[in-house]
Design an enzyme around this catalytic site. Structure first.
Site, PDB file in Angstrom:
ATOM      1  N   SER A  84       0.402   9.483   0.374  1.00  0.00           N
ATOM      2  CA  SER A  84       1.300  10.629   0.426  1.00  0.00           C
ATOM      3  C   SER A  84       2.110  10.658   1.716  1.00  0.00           C
ATOM      4  O   SER A  84       3.195  11.227   1.763  1.00  0.00           O
ATOM      5  CB  SER A  84       0.484  11.922   0.293  1.00  0.00           C
ATOM      6  OG  SER A  84      -0.442  12.032   1.366  1.00  0.00           O
ATOM      7  N   PHE A  85       1.594  10.026   2.803  1.00  0.00           N
ATOM      8  CA  PHE A  85       2.313  10.011   4.075  1.00  0.00           C
ATOM      9  C   PHE A  85       3.492   9.039   4.044  1.00  0.00           C
ATOM     10  O   PHE A  85       4.452   9.188   4.770  1.00  0.00           O
ATOM     11  CB  PHE A  85       1.392   9.582   5.219  1.00  0.00           C
ATOM     12  CG  PHE A  85       0.347  10.592   5.581  1.00  0.00           C
ATOM     13  CD1 PHE A  85      -0.514  10.360   6.641  1.00  0.00           C
ATOM     14  CD2 PHE A  85       0.207  11.770   4.875  1.00  0.00           C
ATOM     15  CE1 PHE A  85      -1.488  11.280   6.982  1.00  0.00           C
ATOM     16  CE2 PHE A  85      -0.757  12.694   5.203  1.00  0.00           C
ATOM     17  CZ  PHE A  85      -1.613  12.447   6.256  1.00  0.00           C
ATOM     18  N   GLY A  86       3.377   7.986   3.258  1.00  0.00           N
ATOM     19  CA  GLY A  86       4.391   6.939   3.272  1.00  0.00           C
ATOM     20  C   GLY A  86       3.841   5.705   2.591  1.00  0.00           C
ATOM     21  O   GLY A  86       3.060   5.800   1.650  1.00  0.00           O
TER      22      GLY A  86
ATOM     23  N   GLY B 295       0.826  -1.196   0.000  1.00  0.00           N
ATOM     24  CA  GLY B 295       0.000   0.000   0.000  1.00  0.00           C
ATOM     25  C   GLY B 295       0.858   1.243   0.000  1.00  0.00           C
ATOM     26  O   GLY B 295       1.999   1.218   0.463  1.00  0.00           O
TER      27      GLY B 295
ATOM     28  N   ASP C 106     -14.867   6.403  11.095  1.00  0.00           N
ATOM     29  CA  ASP C 106     -14.517   6.179   9.688  1.00  0.00           C
ATOM     30  C   ASP C 106     -14.805   4.742   9.254  1.00  0.00           C
ATOM     31  O   ASP C 106     -14.025   4.143   8.512  1.00  0.00           O
ATOM     32  CB  ASP C 106     -13.045   6.523   9.455  1.00  0.00           C
ATOM     33  CG  ASP C 106     -12.723   6.772   7.980  1.00  0.00           C
ATOM     34  OD1 ASP C 106     -13.656   7.136   7.230  1.00  0.00           O
ATOM     35  OD2 ASP C 106     -11.558   6.612   7.585  1.00  0.00           O
TER      36      ASP C 106
ATOM     37  N   LYS D 127       4.041  -0.153   8.547  1.00  0.00           N
ATOM     38  CA  LYS D 127       3.498   1.107   8.045  1.00  0.00           C
ATOM     39  C   LYS D 127       4.503   2.216   8.324  1.00  0.00           C
ATOM     40  O   LYS D 127       4.855   2.459   9.485  1.00  0.00           O
ATOM     41  CB  LYS D 127       2.162   1.394   8.732  1.00  0.00           C
ATOM     42  CG  LYS D 127       1.399   2.592   8.185  1.00  0.00           C
ATOM     43  CD  LYS D 127       0.012   2.645   8.823  1.00  0.00           C
ATOM     44  CE  LYS D 127      -0.832   3.770   8.260  1.00  0.00           C
ATOM     45  NZ  LYS D 127      -2.196   3.767   8.853  1.00  0.00           N
TER      46      LYS D 127
END
Length: 637
Positions: A304-306, A301, A417, A323
């Site tokens: 934009s964060f990583g 996966g 969410d 992650k």
């Protein structure tokens, strides 16, 4: 796996589906004597009716914090099984399959409990070769009296969502043998929890390409390991020999009550027979983790964060999801609070339906979360493929999600969410809730918050109105998800986001025909999707949702203990299988990418103090903790 790190407010995820209301459901519906649907199918014991005790037990008060467990490794060995059997239905399937395929070259002992050919009886096929007269679980062919391993049972070890397949190496399907002490399986221990072992037999009549998804469930055992090394009794010189013997016996009895240590025979639940399993615990005085402790296997996966990578921990060989999050990016996006919230929630929770955090650590440039690698695919993936689920399957997922949300609420957390992308399936078909970046912490029942966040088609009316909202917002999203699982689309879906918001606030709730949304489901959805949060079902706690007649046949104790066999199992071949992930990611070479840009200041770095997590501590502080899920409080065995 839902590792889309940038999915937040403005994403829409499900385009209109053609023939949504006419497509046949994913599995057949089983009804009880009164004509009502039962919640699960496929090789399960019958589901007993729920009762108030079951509901109250799962919504009891938070238990006192469990004692912190020492960091270490759980070592598991499988030895042998005896007396395994098939249900009458599968006995007939096995016998007829092998008879119809005329495996006449086989020579098999007539006794199902012995590997010896001594005293065997055999009939003769037209070829003149001896043929076994045995049937049922031992109906598979043999070569010179030996069974191929593909006809022997295999075990699925499950510890904190780390799942490992272990094949039997010899013996018979009825009395299989594993490698015993010759092969040990190591699991990192980050909290006190049980080891689940499920037994399966490959289905000779499975559809081509079905993999393990149609294999036959033989039974399961739960092991409660002792997470400390054994303390031998030392004779007291002041006592007589007889008194020392009594004291030693009492000491041994006390040791047993602390959990299993060593090899023991355990009877199968929901099946016939028993299995010998060994467990031991070795304390691990390990320093803080670093990236070099892992082999990087595949990318699963990106955002934009990583990104998220499949990794293997070098000392235990266990597969995890790693992650990675770039510090500079979340600082620039003012996402530090959300990121810390995700780590804090994951460190606190110990629930069978929530992806557990194993470790967290950091470098000067990045944050790292090490999570259980749940690789059965997103619920979104399966829902897109099948368009909708039948009532039994949708009810099963909803019940497990209800328990996960109840657990979060018990820890004063609003999830906010819930959507199919954030729900994963494990090997066995149970759900695992993930992605806690939008959670709101420290929310008492009466507390309100005003943050506008979530995914458009799941937003509750009170959130859109901006008047503040409480935990009941999660029950609205649960209703939206159930509606989507049954029909293929959220109830107020529109490609135009503003029109969708208008529908959420004003459109009447409509349903397709009763064969798709039965009356009990319709009533539950009407009450979960009440626009008044004070009238909404669940406003007084999860127990009133569990009491709804839609869940009448669910025993919540059994559900929490994962004693129901799901009607659907993903086609997953092993812990390293990534076939349920997008090849856009898995084809990329895994590497910890270099981070450009200026060095973060000390003030910026201080925002991430306390991030590293290697073992739980008692309590609910941000330093982490493995506190018993309130859903499990006061549940008698």
């Amino acid at each position: 796996m839902s590792w889309k790190l940038t999915k937040k407010l403005k994403d829409t995820h499900l385009a209109p589906l053609t023939n949504t209301f006419t497509r046949s459901s994913s599995t057949s519906t089983i009804k009880n004597e009164s004509g009502e649907e039962t919640p699960v199918v496929s090789q399960t014991p019958s589901i007993s009716s729920t009762n108030s005790n079951g509901i109250n037990a799962s919504e009891s008060l938070v238990s006192p914090p469990v004692d912190p467990v020492k960091p270490g490794i759980l070592i598991v060995t499988l030895h042998e099984g005896r007396g395994f059997a098939l249900s009458p239905h599968f006995q007939q399937v096995f016998t007829s399959h092998f008879q119809n395929n005329n495996y006449s070259s086989s020579v098999r002992p007539s006794s199902s409990s012995s590997h010896s050919t001594h005293g065997q009886t055999a009939s003769f096929a037209q070829s003149g070769r001896p043929q076994s007269t045995s049937g049922g679980i031992n109906a598979a062919p043999t070569i010179h009296g030996r069974y191929s391993t593909k006809y022997l049972p295999y075990a699925l070890l499950d510890f904190e969502k780390n799942q490992v397949f272990v094949d039997a190496v010899s013996g018979t399907p009825e009395n299989p043998l594993w490698a015993g002490d010759n092969t040990a399986f190591k699991f990192d221990v980050s909290r006190k929890t049980e080891l689940n072992v499920q037994l399966y037999l490959r289905n000779p009549s499975a559809r081509p390409g079905a993999g393990r998804s149609e294999d036959i469930f033989l039974g399961a055992v739960r092991v409660l390991p002792r997470f400390e090394e054994a303390q031998p009794y030392v004779d007291d010189p002041k006592l007589s020999k007889k008194d020392n013997q009594k004291a030693a016996a009492a000491h041994a009895n006390n040791e047993r009550h602390l959990g299993q240590l060593g090899a023991e025979w355990l009877d199968l639940q929901f099946g016939t027979g028993s299995i010998k399993i060994g467990v031991s615990f070795v304390e691990n005085k390990q320093r803080s983790l670093k990236l070099e402790d892992f082999d990087l296997l595949k990318v699963v996966g990106k955002g934009s964060f990583g990104k998220v990578m499949q990794v293997m921990k070098k000392d235990t060989g266990r597969i995890y999801a790693l992650k990675t999050i770039r510090k500079a990016h979340i600082i620039s996006r003012s996402e530090v609070t959300h990121t810390l919230a995700e780590r804090s929630v994951l460190a606190q929770i110990n629930n069978p339906f929530i992806v557990p955090l194993k470790f967290s650590f950091q470098s000067p440039e990045k944050l790292y979360l090490v999570l259980a690698f749940v690789n059965g695919g997103e619920l979104f993936h399966h829902l897109q493929r099948e368009q909708r689920f039948d009532i039994n399957r949708a009810r099963f997922y909803t019940a497990e999600l209800l328990c996960a949300l109840e657990c979060l609420h018990g820890f004063k957390v609003i999830y906010r969410d819930l959507k199919p992308e954030n729900i994963l399936l494990d090997y066995t078909g149970h759900i695992a809730l993930c992605d806690f970046g939008l959670c709101k912490l420290d929310m008492k029942d009466e507390d309100r918050t005003n943050t506008f966040c979530g995914t458009p088609e799941y937003l509750a009316p009170e959130l859109l109105l901006g008047n503040g909202y409480t935990k009941t917002v999660d029950w609205w999203t649960l209703g939206v998800l159930l509606y989507e699982m049954l029909t293929g689309l959220p109830p107020f879906y529109d490609e135009n986001t503003n029109d969708m918001y208008r529908k959420i606030l004003q459109e009447p709730l409509t349903f397709p025909s009763s064969d798709i949304v039965p009356p009990a489901a319709r009533d539950l959805l009407t009450r979960l999707l009440d626009r008044d949060p004070q009238r909404r079902l669940g406003a007084n706690g999860a127990a009133e949702i569990k009491s709804h007649h839609f869940f009448a046949n669910i025993d919540w104790r059994k559900l929490l203990q994962r004693k129901y066999e799901p009607s659907f199992r993903p086609n997953v071949m092993g812990a390293s299988d990534t076939t349920n992930f997008d090849t856009e990611f898995t084809s990329e070479a895994p590497q910890d990418s270099y981070v450009d840009g200026p060095v973060l200041s000390q003030t910026m770095q201080q925002q991430f103090a306390g991030w590293s997590y290697n073992r739980p501590v008692a309590g609910l502080g941000d330093a982490g903790g493995s506190v018993k899920d309130p859903s499990f409080g006061s549940i008698p065995e």
